[in-house]
Scaffold this motif. Structure first.
Motif, mmCIF file in Angstrom:
data_model
loop_
_atom_site.group_PDB
_atom_site.id
_atom_site.type_symbol
_atom_site.label_atom_id
_atom_site.label_comp_id
_atom_site.label_asym_id
_atom_site.label_seq_id
_atom_site.Cartn_x
_atom_site.Cartn_y
_atom_site.Cartn_z
ATOM 1 N N UNK A 113 -1.014 11.366 -10.886
ATOM 2 C CA UNK A 113 -0.696 12.559 -10.101
ATOM 3 C C UNK A 113 -0.972 13.817 -10.924
ATOM 4 N N UNK A 114 -0.803 14.969 -10.287
ATOM 5 C CA UNK A 114 -1.191 16.242 -10.898
ATOM 6 C C UNK A 114 -0.264 16.696 -12.018
ATOM 7 N N UNK A 115 0.820 15.945 -12.265
ATOM 8 C CA UNK A 115 1.709 16.311 -13.369
ATOM 9 C C UNK A 115 1.117 15.933 -14.719
ATOM 10 N N UNK A 116 0.057 15.123 -14.705
ATOM 11 C CA UNK A 116 -0.556 14.669 -15.952
ATOM 12 C C UNK A 116 -1.648 15.647 -16.385
ATOM 13 N N UNK A 117 -1.488 16.169 -17.595
ATOM 14 C CA UNK A 117 -2.439 17.159 -18.096
ATOM 15 C C UNK A 117 -3.370 16.646 -19.165
ATOM 16 N N UNK A 118 -3.040 15.506 -19.769
ATOM 17 C CA UNK A 118 -3.830 14.972 -20.880
ATOM 18 C C UNK A 118 -3.913 13.454 -20.771
#
Length: 315
Positions: A113-118
């Motif tokens: 989901x979009x909460x993952x940045x790396x």
């Protein structure tokens, strides 16, 4: 649905010996929607000539010269701000990408989901001649998913060149902090406060270990890198939310104090000790002893040299 664009920011500074292997590995990626931007930080060797040759042969490569040596953090910011990718890779051109690196990491992102940045992964360490040394996962485990803020405060476990970053993360942080001598720790602390990390348990990258690499100079420099670490720890104090996070930062500070002292960086040792005392009334017996020893600038650096000689066969 079109595949997301990925920008590989290839950072070069006097990487003449390794540059062709690095660029070839970027060009050999199985992922089709790539943008390659080479940023040369005013190399004094033959690197610019090699880059020009590659640009003539491969028009998909963009070349940016910094004009003067500006350092790794600023050079990277110049590159990613000139890029268009939804995902960004910070690629030093003394390292090597495995052919399916980008493809695997994009697939990992698309499953999250979009909460993952790396997304980060395992890596194989290599020497000057590209000979295999060991795996990152053999020394640093376990690797973690989701909220890694507390863990990045406490210890080193992410192999920096394996990271693929969501563009929004860099935009939120305004890129790397250009006042610092190195970027990894600061990026982890600031980004992990608001973004989740995902671990891909596969080898995607070959990381080169050699005497001129930035990491090799951490404790042998004039203290710039230690001072940068101190600044990041000072930033981290303001980001703490829980008792466990505070405990993790205390553990990090004690580690830095020991190594700063045992490498005769007495000024930096005292600065780390002050920060430790600011956040805890009980700095511990070892920290109290180091306080007295560092005030008198008594060197015990032979202890660290002996330890590394016995454990790793080197000074």
């Amino acid at each position: 649905m079109p595949l997301p664009r990925v920008s590989i920011i290839c950072l070069c500074y006097n990487h003449e010996r390794f540059l062709k292997e690095a660029l070839d590995s970027a060009l050999a990626q199985t992922y089709p929607n790539l943008e390659l931007i080479v940023v040369d930080d005013s190399s004094t060797d033959n690197s610019p000539t090699i880059i020009d040759e590659y640009c003539r042969r491969f028009p998909q490569i963009s070349f940016i010269s910094t004009g003067q040596n500006v350092g790794n953090t600023k050079a990277f910011n110049i590159g990613w701000r000139a890029s268009e990718g939804e995902f960004i890779i910070d690629f030093a051109t003394d390292d090597v990408l495995l052919p399916d690196r980008v493809e695997k990491q994009v697939n990992q992102f698309l499953a999250l989901d979009k909460s993952y940045g790396v997304v980060y992964s395992d890596a194989a360490y290599i020497d000057d001649h590209s000979n295999f040394l060991h795996l990152h996962s053999q020394k640093y485990k376990p690797s973690l998913d989701a909220d890694v803020f507390r863990e990045v405060l406490k210890r080193y476990f992410i192999c920096p060149p394996t990271m693929m970053m969501r563009r929004e993360v860099l935009e939120e942080l305004n890129g790397y902090d250009e006042t610092l001598a190195y970027e990894d720790f600061d990026f982890w602390v600031r980004s992990a406060r608001n973004w989740n990390y995902s671990y891909l348990p596969e080898i995607t990258t070959k990381r080169r270990l050699h005497h001129n690499s930035l990491s090799a100079k951490y404790y042998t420099s004039d203290g710039k890198m230690l001072r940068s670490t101190l600044e990041v720890c000072q930033k981290a104090v303001k980001l703490l939310r829980t008792k466990d996070e505070k405990t993790a930062l205390i553990q990090r500070l004690k580690y830095e104090i020991r190594h700063a002292y045992l490498t005769n960086h007495f000024t930096e040792t005292k600065q780390f000790l002050k920060l430790l005392r600011d956040i805890t009334p009980n700095p511990g017996v070892i920290s109290q002893l180091i306080t007295r020893l560092s005030n008198s600038e008594i060197s015990l650096s032979f202890i660290r040299r002996l330890y590394y000689s016995l454990r790793y066969g080197k000074s």
